[in-house]
Write a protein that holds these residues in place. Sequence first.
Motif, PDB file in Angstrom:
ATOM      1  N   GLY A   1       0.834  -1.194   0.000  1.00  0.00           N
ATOM      2  CA  GLY A   1       0.000   0.000   0.000  1.00  0.00           C
ATOM      3  C   GLY A   1       0.870   1.245   0.000  1.00  0.00           C
ATOM      4  N   GLN A   2       0.241   2.370  -0.193  1.00  0.00           N
ATOM      5  CA  GLN A   2       0.977   3.629  -0.269  1.00  0.00           C
ATOM      6  C   GLN A   2       1.508   4.029   1.110  1.00  0.00           C
ATOM      7  OE1 GLN A   2       2.634   5.368  -2.174  1.00  0.00           O
ATOM      8  NE2 GLN A   2       1.571   7.189  -2.901  1.00  0.00           N
ATOM      9  N   ILE A   3       2.772   4.409   1.151  1.00  0.00           N
ATOM     10  CA  ILE A   3       3.402   4.930   2.359  1.00  0.00           C
ATOM     11  C   ILE A   3       3.997   6.286   2.017  1.00  0.00           C
ATOM     12  CG2 ILE A   3       5.274   4.630   4.029  1.00  0.00           C
ATOM     13  CD1 ILE A   3       4.867   1.628   3.823  1.00  0.00           C
ATOM     14  N   VAL A   4       3.733   7.272   2.862  1.00  0.00           N
ATOM     15  CA  VAL A   4       4.263   8.612   2.669  1.00  0.00           C
ATOM     16  C   VAL A   4       5.091   8.971   3.896  1.00  0.00           C
ATOM     17  CG1 VAL A   4       3.726  11.050   2.304  1.00  0.00           C
ATOM     18  CG2 VAL A   4       2.246   9.281   1.312  1.00  0.00           C
ATOM     19  N   CYS A   5       6.328   9.380   3.697  1.00  0.00           N
ATOM     20  CA  CYS A   5       7.143   9.844   4.809  1.00  0.00           C
ATOM     21  C   CYS A   5       7.312  11.362   4.703  1.00  0.00           C
ATOM     22  CB  CYS A   5       8.494   9.140   4.856  1.00  0.00           C
ATOM     23  SG  CYS A   5       9.604   9.506   3.484  1.00  0.00           S
TER      24      CYS A   5
ATOM     25  N   HIS B   1      12.864   4.364  -2.332  1.00  0.00           N
ATOM     26  CA  HIS B   1      11.726   4.579  -3.233  1.00  0.00           C
ATOM     27  C   HIS B   1      10.446   4.671  -2.397  1.00  0.00           C
ATOM     28  CE1 HIS B   1      10.082   4.653  -7.295  1.00  0.00           C
ATOM     29  NE2 HIS B   1       9.107   3.861  -6.871  1.00  0.00           N
ATOM     30  N   ILE B   2      10.260   5.802  -1.749  1.00  0.00           N
ATOM     31  CA  ILE B   2       9.090   6.048  -0.903  1.00  0.00           C
ATOM     32  C   ILE B   2       8.536   7.418  -1.262  1.00  0.00           C
ATOM     33  CG2 ILE B   2       8.210   6.225   1.460  1.00  0.00           C
ATOM     34  CD1 ILE B   2      10.689   4.720   2.390  1.00  0.00           C
TER      35      ILE B   2
ATOM     36  N   SER C   1      -2.596   8.689  -3.780  1.00  0.00           N
ATOM     37  CA  SER C   1      -2.038   8.375  -5.094  1.00  0.00           C
ATOM     38  C   SER C   1      -1.442   6.970  -5.107  1.00  0.00           C
ATOM     39  CB  SER C   1      -0.958   9.397  -5.455  1.00  0.00           C
ATOM     40  OG  SER C   1      -0.272   9.011  -6.630  1.00  0.00           O
ATOM     41  N   ASN C   2      -1.522   6.334  -6.233  1.00  0.00           N
ATOM     42  CA  ASN C   2      -0.892   5.021  -6.399  1.00  0.00           C
ATOM     43  C   ASN C   2       0.502   5.129  -7.001  1.00  0.00           C
ATOM     44  OD1 ASN C   2      -3.129   3.526  -5.454  1.00  0.00           O
ATOM     45  ND2 ASN C   2      -4.143   3.729  -7.449  1.00  0.00           N
TER      46      ASN C   2
END
Length: 312
Positions: free
Chosen positions: A138-142, A150-151, A297-298
């Motif tokens: 799933g989407q991960i946002v830092c 690659h995040i 977003s994907n």
Amino acid sequence: MPTIRDIARKSGYSVSTVSRVLNQQKYVSDAAKEAIEAVIKQLDYVPNSLARDLSFGQNKNIGVVLPHNDHPYFNQLLNGIMDAAFSSGYHIVLLPSEYNRTVERDYLEQLKRKNFTALIFTSHELPLAVLEDYTRYGQIVCCENPGQHHISAVYSNREPAYLAAFNYLKSLEVQQIGLLLSRNLAKSPTWVAVTGAYQQIFHQKPDQQLMIGGMRSFEDGYRAAEQLIARQPALNCYFTNGDDIAAGVRQYHLDHQLPVPILIGQEKQLSSLLLKMPTIDHHFFTLGQKAFELALSNQHHECAFESEFIRP
């Protein structure tokens, strides 16, 4: 609590027929629909929306991993996330972590089990490599520069503002600077950025005896000033990680009949405006809005905002 099987048993229809009625699908006779709806009303049945969403491959939960909320960085970031999410139809789930690796990994496992559509890490203790490994689920946002990982990320480019702030202090010919920061860890991105900018301007490392971490509040600033004055009585300049923290330093000096020191805060809080104190605006509210946008977003995206040094 009644289940879909209880409805099927009492109405005399199959579980699949009850399911079609609950999900407002076609191919159910009027008689069956009326009988099933009567039983639903009689049993006061409430469908499990999470289970239903998962059965359709949908989920409306965005998890926000939050070490604590005792610092304006987290408050402003969270306010931006909430503002962006308000009209989206998604639910924001706060996930406290206290920088505990086991807790953070459990949240990642919940993403893997599809309990969340995405996770936003406002800060973290786990290595970025671990977060990157879970992006397959799933989407991960830092909320920091991910470097080679690659995040998806949204973050402040803090270096120019830090350089401007230390240049300002250098122009005032200060001899020593107390550094009050959040996590006193060499791996903390803020710690690295501040000490790196300090070295660029002053061509030497900061005095370790004049550095204190764990700063979150006015009270922390007050106590830190007491500690640093005990170590260096002539200290009259502080670079802090929050305007309220700087205000706490100032109050300690006033309470002990010491000259008001040169202060630089951060986060553009009300205290810097009232005290006419230099501050740094990292635009965390806007970062929070963007972090939520990336969570939906994907695709992999990175977005940086320029921090701003503000002199009154």
